[in-house]
Design an enzyme around this catalytic site. Structure first.
Site, mmCIF file in Angstrom:
data_model
loop_
_atom_site.group_PDB
_atom_site.id
_atom_site.type_symbol
_atom_site.label_atom_id
_atom_site.label_comp_id
_atom_site.label_asym_id
_atom_site.label_seq_id
_atom_site.Cartn_x
_atom_site.Cartn_y
_atom_site.Cartn_z
ATOM 1 N N ALA A 1 32.524 15.154 -1.689
ATOM 2 C CA ALA A 1 32.374 15.661 -0.331
ATOM 3 C C ALA A 1 32.664 17.150 -0.234
ATOM 4 O O ALA A 1 32.349 17.770 0.775
ATOM 5 C CB ALA A 1 33.307 14.899 0.605
ATOM 6 N N ALA A 2 33.268 17.723 -1.267
ATOM 7 C CA ALA A 2 33.577 19.144 -1.243
ATOM 8 C C ALA A 2 32.443 19.993 -1.795
ATOM 9 O O ALA A 2 32.506 21.221 -1.756
ATOM 10 C CB ALA A 2 34.856 19.414 -2.038
ATOM 11 N N ARG B 1 15.906 17.042 -13.343
ATOM 12 C CA ARG B 1 16.897 16.060 -12.893
ATOM 13 C C ARG B 1 17.404 15.180 -14.039
ATOM 14 O O ARG B 1 18.556 14.754 -14.045
ATOM 15 C CB ARG B 1 16.307 15.210 -11.768
ATOM 16 C CG ARG B 1 16.016 16.013 -10.505
ATOM 17 C CD ARG B 1 15.390 15.172 -9.410
ATOM 18 N NE ARG B 1 15.045 15.968 -8.247
ATOM 19 C CZ ARG B 1 13.887 16.579 -8.071
ATOM 20 N NH1 ARG B 1 12.944 16.494 -9.009
ATOM 21 N NH2 ARG B 1 13.655 17.284 -6.983
ATOM 22 N N ASN C 1 26.276 12.740 -14.750
ATOM 23 C CA ASN C 1 26.251 12.055 -13.458
ATOM 24 C C ASN C 1 26.240 10.531 -13.562
ATOM 25 O O ASN C 1 26.735 9.839 -12.676
ATOM 26 C CB ASN C 1 25.061 12.540 -12.632
ATOM 27 C CG ASN C 1 25.254 13.967 -12.148
ATOM 28 O OD1 ASN C 1 26.311 14.556 -12.345
ATOM 29 N ND2 ASN C 1 24.237 14.526 -11.517
ATOM 30 N N THR D 1 23.179 11.119 -5.794
ATOM 31 C CA THR D 1 23.387 11.780 -7.082
ATOM 32 C C THR D 1 22.171 11.654 -7.996
ATOM 33 O O THR D 1 21.690 10.551 -8.259
ATOM 34 C CB THR D 1 24.618 11.177 -7.782
ATOM 35 O OG1 THR D 1 25.742 11.256 -6.902
ATOM 36 C CG2 THR D 1 24.922 11.902 -9.071
ATOM 37 N N ARG E 1 10.454 17.459 3.135
ATOM 38 C CA ARG E 1 9.722 18.562 2.511
ATOM 39 C C ARG E 1 8.222 18.388 2.719
ATOM 40 O O ARG E 1 7.517 19.347 3.078
ATOM 41 C CB ARG E 1 10.036 18.611 1.017
ATOM 42 C CG ARG E 1 11.391 19.190 0.685
ATOM 43 C CD ARG E 1 11.730 19.011 -0.781
ATOM 44 N NE ARG E 1 12.919 19.775 -1.157
ATOM 45 C CZ ARG E 1 13.606 19.582 -2.268
ATOM 46 N NH1 ARG E 1 13.230 18.631 -3.124
ATOM 47 N NH2 ARG E 1 14.665 20.316 -2.542
ATOM 48 N N HIS F 1 12.565 9.798 -6.929
ATOM 49 C CA HIS F 1 12.904 11.219 -6.771
ATOM 50 C C HIS F 1 13.074 11.864 -8.143
ATOM 51 O O HIS F 1 14.145 12.312 -8.513
ATOM 52 C CB HIS F 1 14.193 11.331 -5.949
ATOM 53 C CG HIS F 1 14.592 12.724 -5.604
ATOM 54 N ND1 HIS F 1 13.803 13.560 -4.846
ATOM 55 C CD2 HIS F 1 15.712 13.422 -5.904
ATOM 56 C CE1 HIS F 1 14.422 14.718 -4.694
ATOM 57 N NE2 HIS F 1 15.584 14.667 -5.336
#
Length: 222
Positions: free
Chosen positions: A1-2, A80, A87, A111, A146, A170
């Protein structure tokens, strides 16, 4: 969240969640309680708390919806798939905690690479016996907004009135905007090819424009 996406998303949720909602922010970064304190000054009827450290349990207790945006961001020259090694482990660890603390929550995976982090989360939840295909999903709405923005600009339309279905997940070339289903406009073959390429590479466009300073955050938060 940061992180970039987490902070943008937290701001959106603080302003848009229904009155009486509780919003919990979690990150390993010690700044997270400060992010929550900052957002708590926005005058909306949403309670917000921030949690930092290695254990996300306090943030997950009682959760109905969990959005996972943790992970490293792309840098110029990366796609990605290059994020997978780091991740995947982050998503796996969070999914293991979710399976114990809030197994009935709806879980949205932001993510990257989403096409593979979602299956990882699914396998973890299956192993724990709490998997529900209706409650685990990858967040790929960014490709939709987009597409709608680019089509509206090309055809001089109000972006808020354009709807473009996008399938394929994605992950670069798997992103497929269904331009034939856009109502009220037609496209030449050349426009279809150019739009599809730009939509598929829009994330790279942002990464390169930020010159190593991150990836898409504000549009992703939206």
């Amino acid at each position: 969240a940061a992180g970039g996406i987490g902070q943008a998303l937290a701001l959106l949720l603080k302003n848009r969640l229904p009155a009486g909602s509780d919003l919990a922010l979690y990150d390993i970064a010690p700044v997270t309680p400060g992010v929550a304190a900052d957002l708590s000054h926005i005058p909306t009827p949403v309670t917000i708390k921030g949690y930092a450290g290695e254990d996300p349990t306090p943030a997950l207790e009682g959760a109905d919806v969990v959005l996972v945006s943790a992970g490293v961001a792309r840098k110029p020259g990366m796609d990605r798939a290059d994020l997978f090694n780091v991740n995947a482990g982050i998503v796996k660890a969070l999914a293991e905690t979710i399976a114990v603390v809030c197994p009935k929550a709806c879980v949205g995976i932001i993510t990257n690479p989403v096409n593979t982090t979602v299956p990882i989360a699914a396998e973890v939840l299956k192993k724990a016996g709490v998997y529900d295909k209706r409650k685990l999903f990858g967040v790929t709405t960014l490709d939709v907004i987009r597409s709608e923005t680019f089509v509206a600009a090309l055809k001089d339309k109000d972006p808020g009135q354009v709807r473009v279905p996008v399938i394929g997940g994605h992950s670069g070339v798997t992103i497929l905007p269904l331009l034939s289903q856009v109502e009220g406009v037609t496209f030449t073959d050349e426009e279809v090819a150019a739009l599809t390429k730009r939509i598929q590479n829009a994330g790279t466009e942002v990464v390169e424009a930020k010159a190593g300073g991150g990836s898409a955050t504000f549009s992703m938060g939206q």
